[in-house]
Scaffold this active site. Sequence first.
Site, PDB file in Angstrom:
ATOM      1  N   ASP A  42       0.687  -1.189  -0.039  1.00  0.00           N
ATOM      2  CA  ASP A  42      -0.123  -0.219  -0.111  1.00  0.00           C
ATOM      3  C   ASP A  42       1.184   1.332  -0.052  1.00  0.00           C
ATOM      4  O   ASP A  42       1.816   1.091   0.543  1.00  0.00           O
ATOM      5  CB  ASP A  42      -0.928  -0.201   1.415  1.00  0.00           C
ATOM      6  CG  ASP A  42      -1.924   1.043   1.373  1.00  0.00           C
ATOM      7  OD1 ASP A  42      -2.331   1.696   0.089  1.00  0.00           O
ATOM      8  OD2 ASP A  42      -2.552   1.504   2.237  1.00  0.00           O
ATOM      9  N   HIS A  59       3.647   3.166  -8.912  1.00  0.00           N
ATOM     10  CA  HIS A  59       3.621   1.720  -8.954  1.00  0.00           C
ATOM     11  C   HIS A  59       4.658   0.910  -9.456  1.00  0.00           C
ATOM     12  O   HIS A  59       5.126  -0.012  -9.067  1.00  0.00           O
ATOM     13  CB  HIS A  59       2.340   1.429  -9.917  1.00  0.00           C
ATOM     14  CG  HIS A  59       0.955   1.692  -9.098  1.00  0.00           C
ATOM     15  ND1 HIS A  59       0.462   1.488  -8.259  1.00  0.00           N
ATOM     16  CD2 HIS A  59       0.120   2.663  -9.980  1.00  0.00           C
ATOM     17  CE1 HIS A  59      -0.721   2.085  -7.885  1.00  0.00           C
ATOM     18  NE2 HIS A  59      -0.998   2.895  -8.900  1.00  0.00           N
ATOM     19  N   LEU A 153      10.784 -20.693  -2.169  1.00  0.00           N
ATOM     20  CA  LEU A 153       9.620 -19.720  -1.776  1.00  0.00           C
ATOM     21  C   LEU A 153       8.555 -19.878  -2.639  1.00  0.00           C
ATOM     22  O   LEU A 153       8.757 -20.051  -3.848  1.00  0.00           O
ATOM     23  CB  LEU A 153      10.170 -18.256  -1.844  1.00  0.00           C
ATOM     24  CG  LEU A 153       9.082 -17.132  -1.606  1.00  0.00           C
ATOM     25  CD1 LEU A 153       8.485 -17.068  -0.202  1.00  0.00           C
ATOM     26  CD2 LEU A 153       9.818 -15.908  -2.009  1.00  0.00           C
TER      27      LEU A 153
END
Length: 267
Positions: A42, A59, A153
């Site tokens: 965020d 972004h 991962l």
Amino acid sequence: MVREWLSVLRLGKHKNNSPEVEDLYKSLDSDKMPVHIAIIMDGNGRWATRRGLPRALGHRAGVESLREIVKTCSSLGVGFLTVYAFSTENWKRPAEEVTTLMDLLVEYLNKELKELHHNNVRVKTIGRIDELPAKARDALEVAAAETSQNTGLTLNLALNYGGRNEITEAVKQIGRDASAGVLNPDDIDENIISKYLYTAGMPDPDLLIRPSGEQRISNFLLWQAAYAEFWYCPVLWPDFRRKHLLEAVIDYQNRQRRFGGLHHSKK
């Protein structure tokens, strides 16, 4: 103790680490590493606005943070990293911004896929992926197929994701299966419901991180985060780096997780 110390030094060794980051690595307990970390990415728009820049650049800057956090989680031996990349509510944003986000997704996957694969990272998605633009779906399918056999991962990209929608769809499918005789209603419990969610087969998040100063869950992993430890910080996502992730993990390791019970200290 010696094994733990050597493990932390090995994971933390990086030519670009500051002395502060090196000290944080040394404070880690390799035996208490969260298995699943979830992050609400965020603050991209606010980061750009405060600098007088287009939101699109915010972004793009956020992608750099994602790149560093994925590398760090992989090096720490974290099993799962779920990042909130695009919510079901984000379609309400201006069309130009939505297009930018989708283009960045494709760009990230195209540029990073080789390194992700090299680092044994498996790419998966959660959300209503079928509603994304074709180019985004294609890039996601390629990334998932290319990395499907990796065992390190697992990077979960939450795209067109909403927690309420996820639970609603799960309830609908449970109802269909019950009507078809595939599922006995009396057998429905928490484990059954979990199997109908996007995250089926994955452990619930241990640690949920939200940067940017906001302190709400925003329709993210509503079922799965029931007992997650929450960590907030005022740093906007484009400025979120390895240092902040390590601080969150260390804070997590210093907490007592009781899951509704009582903690009994050993005398």
